[in-house]
Design an enzyme around this catalytic site. Structure first.
Site, PDB file in Angstrom:
ATOM      1  N   ARG A   1      20.863  -0.698  -3.413  1.00  0.00           N
ATOM      2  CA  ARG A   1      20.138   0.373  -2.711  1.00  0.00           C
ATOM      3  C   ARG A   1      19.994   1.454  -3.883  1.00  0.00           C
ATOM      4  NH1 ARG A   1      22.758   4.959  -1.050  1.00  0.00           N
ATOM      5  NH2 ARG A   1      24.291   3.766   0.404  1.00  0.00           N
TER       6      ARG A   1
ATOM      7  N   ASP B   1      -2.987   9.468  -2.591  1.00  0.00           N
ATOM      8  CA  ASP B   1      -2.512   8.260  -1.755  1.00  0.00           C
ATOM      9  C   ASP B   1      -3.677   7.115  -2.233  1.00  0.00           C
ATOM     10  OD1 ASP B   1      -2.706   5.744  -0.085  1.00  0.00           O
ATOM     11  OD2 ASP B   1      -1.963   7.016   1.438  1.00  0.00           O
TER      12      ASP B   1
ATOM     13  N   LYS C   1      -0.901  -3.277   1.550  1.00  0.00           N
ATOM     14  CA  LYS C   1      -2.482  -3.681   1.906  1.00  0.00           C
ATOM     15  C   LYS C   1      -3.050  -4.454   0.600  1.00  0.00           C
ATOM     16  CE  LYS C   1      -1.837  -0.967   5.315  1.00  0.00           C
ATOM     17  NZ  LYS C   1      -1.912   0.333   5.626  1.00  0.00           N
TER      18      LYS C   1
HETATM   19  C1  LIG Z   1      -1.247   1.552   5.551  1.00  0.00           C
HETATM   20  C2  LIG Z   1      -1.231   2.749   5.000  1.00  0.00           C
HETATM   21  C3  LIG Z   1      -0.292   3.804   4.538  1.00  0.00           C
HETATM   22  C4  LIG Z   1       1.277   3.316   5.127  1.00  0.00           C
HETATM   23  O1  LIG Z   1       1.563   2.206   4.573  1.00  0.00           O
HETATM   24  P1  LIG Z   1       2.613   1.543   5.607  1.00  0.00           P
HETATM   25  O2  LIG Z   1       3.155   0.245   4.284  1.00  0.00           O
HETATM   26  O3  LIG Z   1       2.277   0.840   6.642  1.00  0.00           O
HETATM   27  O4  LIG Z   1       4.073   2.264   5.583  1.00  0.00           O
HETATM   28  C5  LIG Z   1      -0.381   4.873   4.025  1.00  0.00           C
HETATM   29  N1  LIG Z   1      -1.646   5.349   3.471  1.00  0.00           N
HETATM   30  C6  LIG Z   1      -2.654   4.400   3.447  1.00  0.00           C
HETATM   31  C7  LIG Z   1      -3.927   4.815   2.969  1.00  0.00           C
HETATM   32  C8  LIG Z   1      -2.719   3.347   4.300  1.00  0.00           C
HETATM   33  O5  LIG Z   1      -3.851   2.632   4.521  1.00  0.00           O
END
Ligand SMILES: *Cc1c(COP(=O)(O)O)cnc(C)c1O
Length: 388
Positions: free
Chosen positions: A65, A186, A211
């Site tokens: 962790r 993000d 993604k």
């Molecule tokens: C999918 C996504 C998230 C969240 O990510 P997870 O891996 O599903 O927790 C955050 N921001 C964007 C732009 C995303 O497409």
């Protein structure tokens, strides 16, 4: 390594000791606990890592962790690609975004957040419900950010390209508007291949590695990149919250980096062709894709971004038309998520943006497409059939 080009880094970063170790593939260390040399070095190691620092020479990694070498390799590689001092990997994108919010609150002693909509549904929900004890002011334009700031603002949050309608935010202008307040971007849709928010002053750069970074639809993971100071702050949160990335996930995310530049460029070429086709289709009211003519009035592609990416959205006017399109395609899989080698299609208002307040949700006719590595002419045939 930072003199190497991004394509070379994608293949080699985080692997420079492999030959000396006598291995060629990334080693996976699954140890949940690590032997301690002695009580003193054990204690010193714990102190160093749990407070956000690196392991000490001759010490121990203590406990998974707190530190794991397979995860650390991926973090090192991602940080090189993002041009940041470091990175911290998580069990999901949302775990990383949550930790970044918590770190900003802990560092400042404040809990007010300014968030620029639209945002990924999960991020919007975390902020709108004050899950982490924050209080959020949502704004809809960069111009509104400065007015929304308060003396107790801990963080400004934005996403670019934004989800699902691909609005681009000028990161440098946002950072200027935020002043002393750290900005988290993000960067999931752009990936470090197309955009490095840290170069424009963002304090933290978050990714859902589920993604494009993973890229094959077989791993959930996240990562937050930033300066040493922010990496240490975010690591402290991860050590305490336990939102760590598993070493097997880190292995897959790291492996994904090697092909990320070629995947992004090929998927982007496909997206350009598909977007151009859809823009001419009678059943389509509007295509949202930053690579279309007049879609980037700020001129951010070529300055902030190295290309428009491989995500697009279409407005097919009605909920019924959206339902038919998502149902009738055959090559596109009707599913949430994005950024994999195969194309996905989904209806944001019913799925990814369902947690968002109804008046803030994307329109009922909007359908989001993640373009994969298929031949774009096959994707176009599939869409043509489904659009009737
Ligand atoms: C999918 C996504 C998230 C969240 O990510 P997870 O891996 O599903 O927790 C955050 N921001 C964007 C732009 C995303 O497409």
């Amino acid at each position: 390594m930072d003199h190497l080009s991004p394509d070379t880094l994608a293949v080699h970063a985080g692997r420079d000791d492999l030959t000396a170790l006598g291995v060629h593939a990334l080693p996976i260390d699954l140890s949940s606990t690590n032997p301690l040399p002695d009580i003193e070095l054990g204690g010193d190691s714990y102190e160093a890592i749990a407070t956000g620092g690196d392991p000490i020479d001759g010490g121990s990694f203590i406990y998974q962790r707190l530190w794991n070498p397979t995860v650390a390799r991926f973090e090192q590689a991602l940080a090189l690609l993002e041009h940041t001092g470091g990175a911290v990997a998580f069990g999901s994108g949302m775990a990383g975004i949550g930790a970044a919010i918590q770190a900003a609150c802990l560092e400042s002693g404040h809990r007010h957040v300014v968030a620029l909509r639209p945002l990924y549904g999960g991020t919007d929900q975390v902020l709108a419900t004050n899950l982490y004890g924050t209080e959020t002011t949502f704004v809809h334009s960069l111009e509104a950010v400065a007015d929304a700031l308060r003396p107790d603002t801990a963080l400004v949050v934005a996403e670019t390209p934004a989800n699902p309608t691909l609005e681009l935010v000028d990161i440098k202008a946002l950072v200027a508007a935020a002043g002393e307040v750290p900005v988290m971007i993000d960067n999931t849709f752009a990936t470090p291949v197309l955009q490095n928010p840290g170069d424009f002053g963002a304090a933290m750069v978050a990714h859902s590695a589920t993604k494009y970074i993973g890229g094959h639809g077989d791993v959930i993971g996240g990562v937050v990149a930033g300066s040493r100071r922010w990496v240490e702050a975010v690591r402290r949160v991860r050590a305490a919250s336990g939102a760590l990335a598993h070493p097997l996930s880190a292995y897959l995310m790291h492996r994904g980096l090697a092909t990320l530049p070629v995947r992004i460029r090929a998927q982007q070429e496909g997206a350009k062709v598909v977007a151009g086709y859809l823009a001419e289709h009678d059943a389509v009211e509007r295509v949202f894709y930053p690579g279309l003519p007049d879609a980037d009035p700020q001129g951010l592609i070529g300055t902030q971004m190295r290309g428009p990416g491989a995500m697009l959205a279409v407005d097919v006017r009605t909920h019924e038309a959206a339902a038919r399109l998502t149902h009738d395609v055959q090559l596109f899989t009707h599913a949430v998520s994005l950024g994999g080698v195969d194309s996905l299609i989904q209806h944001p208002a019913s799925l990814t943006h369902r947690p968002v307040a109804p008046e803030e949700r994307p329109g009922a006719g909007i359908v989001r497409l993640s373009i994969g590595l298929e031949d774009p002419s096959d994707l176009i045939d599939d869409l043509a059939r489904a659009l009737g």
